[in-house]
Enzyme design. Structure first.
Site, PDB file in Angstrom:
ATOM      1  N   ASN A 140       6.644  -7.011   7.099  1.00 44.98           N
ATOM      2  CA  ASN A 140       7.339  -6.146   6.151  1.00 44.98           C
ATOM      3  C   ASN A 140       7.494  -4.760   6.771  1.00 44.98           C
ATOM      4  OD1 ASN A 140       8.378  -4.808   3.941  1.00 44.98           O
ATOM      5  ND2 ASN A 140       6.423  -4.706   2.848  1.00 44.98           N
ATOM      6  N   TRP A 141       8.711  -4.451   7.172  1.00 50.59           N
ATOM      7  CA  TRP A 141       8.957  -3.174   7.840  1.00 50.59           C
ATOM      8  C   TRP A 141       9.014  -1.999   6.866  1.00 50.59           C
ATOM      9  CZ3 TRP A 141      13.225  -4.138  12.116  1.00 50.59           C
ATOM     10  CH2 TRP A 141      12.696  -4.994  13.087  1.00 50.59           C
ATOM     11  N   LYS A 142       9.120  -2.270   5.591  1.00 46.12           N
ATOM     12  CA  LYS A 142       9.243  -1.212   4.582  1.00 46.12           C
ATOM     13  C   LYS A 142      10.436  -0.310   4.945  1.00 46.12           C
ATOM     14  CE  LYS A 142       4.336  -1.708   3.664  1.00 46.12           C
ATOM     15  NZ  LYS A 142       3.069  -1.056   3.260  1.00 46.12           N
ATOM     16  N   GLU A 162       3.917  -1.291  -3.783  1.00 49.75           N
ATOM     17  CA  GLU A 162       4.701  -0.060  -3.736  1.00 49.75           C
ATOM     18  C   GLU A 162       5.841  -0.095  -4.750  1.00 49.75           C
ATOM     19  OE1 GLU A 162       3.559   0.393   0.945  1.00 49.75           O
ATOM     20  OE2 GLU A 162       5.599  -0.155   0.402  1.00 49.75           O
ATOM     21  N   GLU A 173      -2.566  -8.761  -1.663  1.00 51.69           N
ATOM     22  CA  GLU A 173      -2.638  -7.481  -0.963  1.00 51.69           C
ATOM     23  C   GLU A 173      -3.515  -6.525  -1.756  1.00 51.69           C
ATOM     24  OE1 GLU A 173       1.255  -6.530   1.465  1.00 51.69           O
ATOM     25  OE2 GLU A 173       1.603  -6.338  -0.672  1.00 51.69           O
ATOM     26  N   GLY A 215      -1.951   0.003   4.403  1.00 46.80           N
ATOM     27  CA  GLY A 215      -1.626   1.209   5.147  1.00 46.80           C
ATOM     28  C   GLY A 215      -2.760   2.188   5.305  1.00 46.80           C
ATOM     29  N   SER A 218      -3.412  -4.249   5.965  1.00 40.73           N
ATOM     30  CA  SER A 218      -3.925  -3.801   7.274  1.00 40.73           C
ATOM     31  C   SER A 218      -4.342  -4.958   8.168  1.00 40.73           C
ATOM     32  CB  SER A 218      -5.069  -2.805   7.101  1.00 40.73           C
ATOM     33  OG  SER A 218      -4.617  -1.621   6.470  1.00 40.73           O
ATOM     34  N   GLY A 229       2.134  -5.243   7.561  1.00 43.06           N
ATOM     35  CA  GLY A 229       2.880  -4.010   7.418  1.00 43.06           C
ATOM     36  C   GLY A 229       3.036  -3.278   8.734  1.00 43.06           C
ATOM     37  N   GLY A 230       2.200  -2.273   8.961  1.00 41.85           N
ATOM     38  CA  GLY A 230       2.347  -1.409  10.130  1.00 41.85           C
ATOM     39  C   GLY A 230       2.392  -2.137  11.451  1.00 41.85           C
ATOM     40  N   HIS A 289       5.743  -6.242  -4.784  1.00 42.46           N
ATOM     41  CA  HIS A 289       4.921  -5.489  -3.833  1.00 42.46           C
ATOM     42  C   HIS A 289       4.309  -4.287  -4.545  1.00 42.46           C
ATOM     43  CE1 HIS A 289       3.772  -3.026  -0.382  1.00 42.46           C
ATOM     44  NE2 HIS A 289       3.815  -4.122   0.333  1.00 42.46           N
TER      45      HIS A 289
END
Length: 249
Positions: A9-11, A96, A166, A172, A211, A232-233, A94
């Protein structure tokens, strides 16, 4: 046998150059047999990604979708539009989206139904905050989020859903649930699904997000109820994400 699924997931990150870099790397990569790999780039990069990933095992996912198929909804994207660009998966719920854009369980359910209606595979994201975990409410929160959706689906729709756990406090932050903590929640979700149908529970794919990185992926993916990861990251770094995918073998 459940097919492992690794999702990046590049967001609101990435670039045209990053899309091309992933296409080149995965065109040459040797991945474990029998795994699926999905990238969720921002909407503007979907067409470029479709072309760059054409000769790779990478599949495309969308980070969200509108519950409606069309209409006067400026700035929104429908599932039908996504399908025209080769999208196969869609994230719903998600943390966010729940926290920053106030999407509640009912809105999450509507988006999930919209995904199913056009043939997309929805990835339902669930998870607790740090305050909820510290209060001992992890399973209460997670199963409420899962149950709101699954209890409203038809029996034939439930097997088409992927669930990503999650823990919000681990997204993150660099903090990660221990493999044992993650496994406990995953097992609880699977047991809950068994209340509908044991065959459904056994076939349900459960992903861990929060993470996950190249250093901890193998240990997390070794847990019996973790079938993949929503990354994610680390999914923004070609070598790191590739290493995560290779650890799923």
């Amino acid at each position: 046998m459940r097919t492992p699924l690794l999702a990046g997931n590049w967001k609101m990150n990435g670039s045209a150059d990053l899309v091309e870099a992933f296409g080149r790397a995965f065109a040459e990569a040797e991945l474990p047999e029998g795994i699926e790999v999905v990238i969720f780039p921002p909407f503007p990069y979907l067409d470029a990604a479709r072309r760059a990933f054409a000769d790779t095992p990478l599949r495309l996912g969308a980070q969200s979708l509108n519950p409606l198929h069309s209409g006067a909804h400026t700035g929104e994207v429908s599932g039908r539009m996504l399908c025209e660009f080769g999208v196969r998966y869609a994230l719903v719920g998600h943390s966010e989206r729940r926290q920053l854009y106030r999407e509640g369980d009912a809105q999450v359910f509507d988006r999930l139904l919209a995904a199913l209606s056009v043939g997309l595979t929805p990835v339902l994201c669930v998870g607790e905050t740090l305050e909820e975990r510290d209060a001992g409410r992890t399973m209460e929160v997670v199963l409420r989020q899962v149950g709101f959706v699954m209890s409203r689906l038809e029996p034939e729709q439930r097997p088409r859903v992927v669930i990503a756990y999650e823990p919000v406090w681990a997204i993150g932050t660099g903090r990660t649930a221990t493999p044992e903590q993650a496994q406990e929640v995953m097992a609880g979700i699977r047991d809950y699904q068994a209340s509908y149908d044991r065959e459904l529970a056994d076939g349900l794919r459960l992903l861990y997000g929060g993470s996950m990185n190249a250093g901890n992926a193998a240990e997390l993916l070794a847990q019996p109820d973790i079938d993949g990861g929503l990354v994610g990251g680390a999914s923004l770094k070609v070598d790191d994400f590739l290493a995560i995918c290779q650890s799923a073998g």
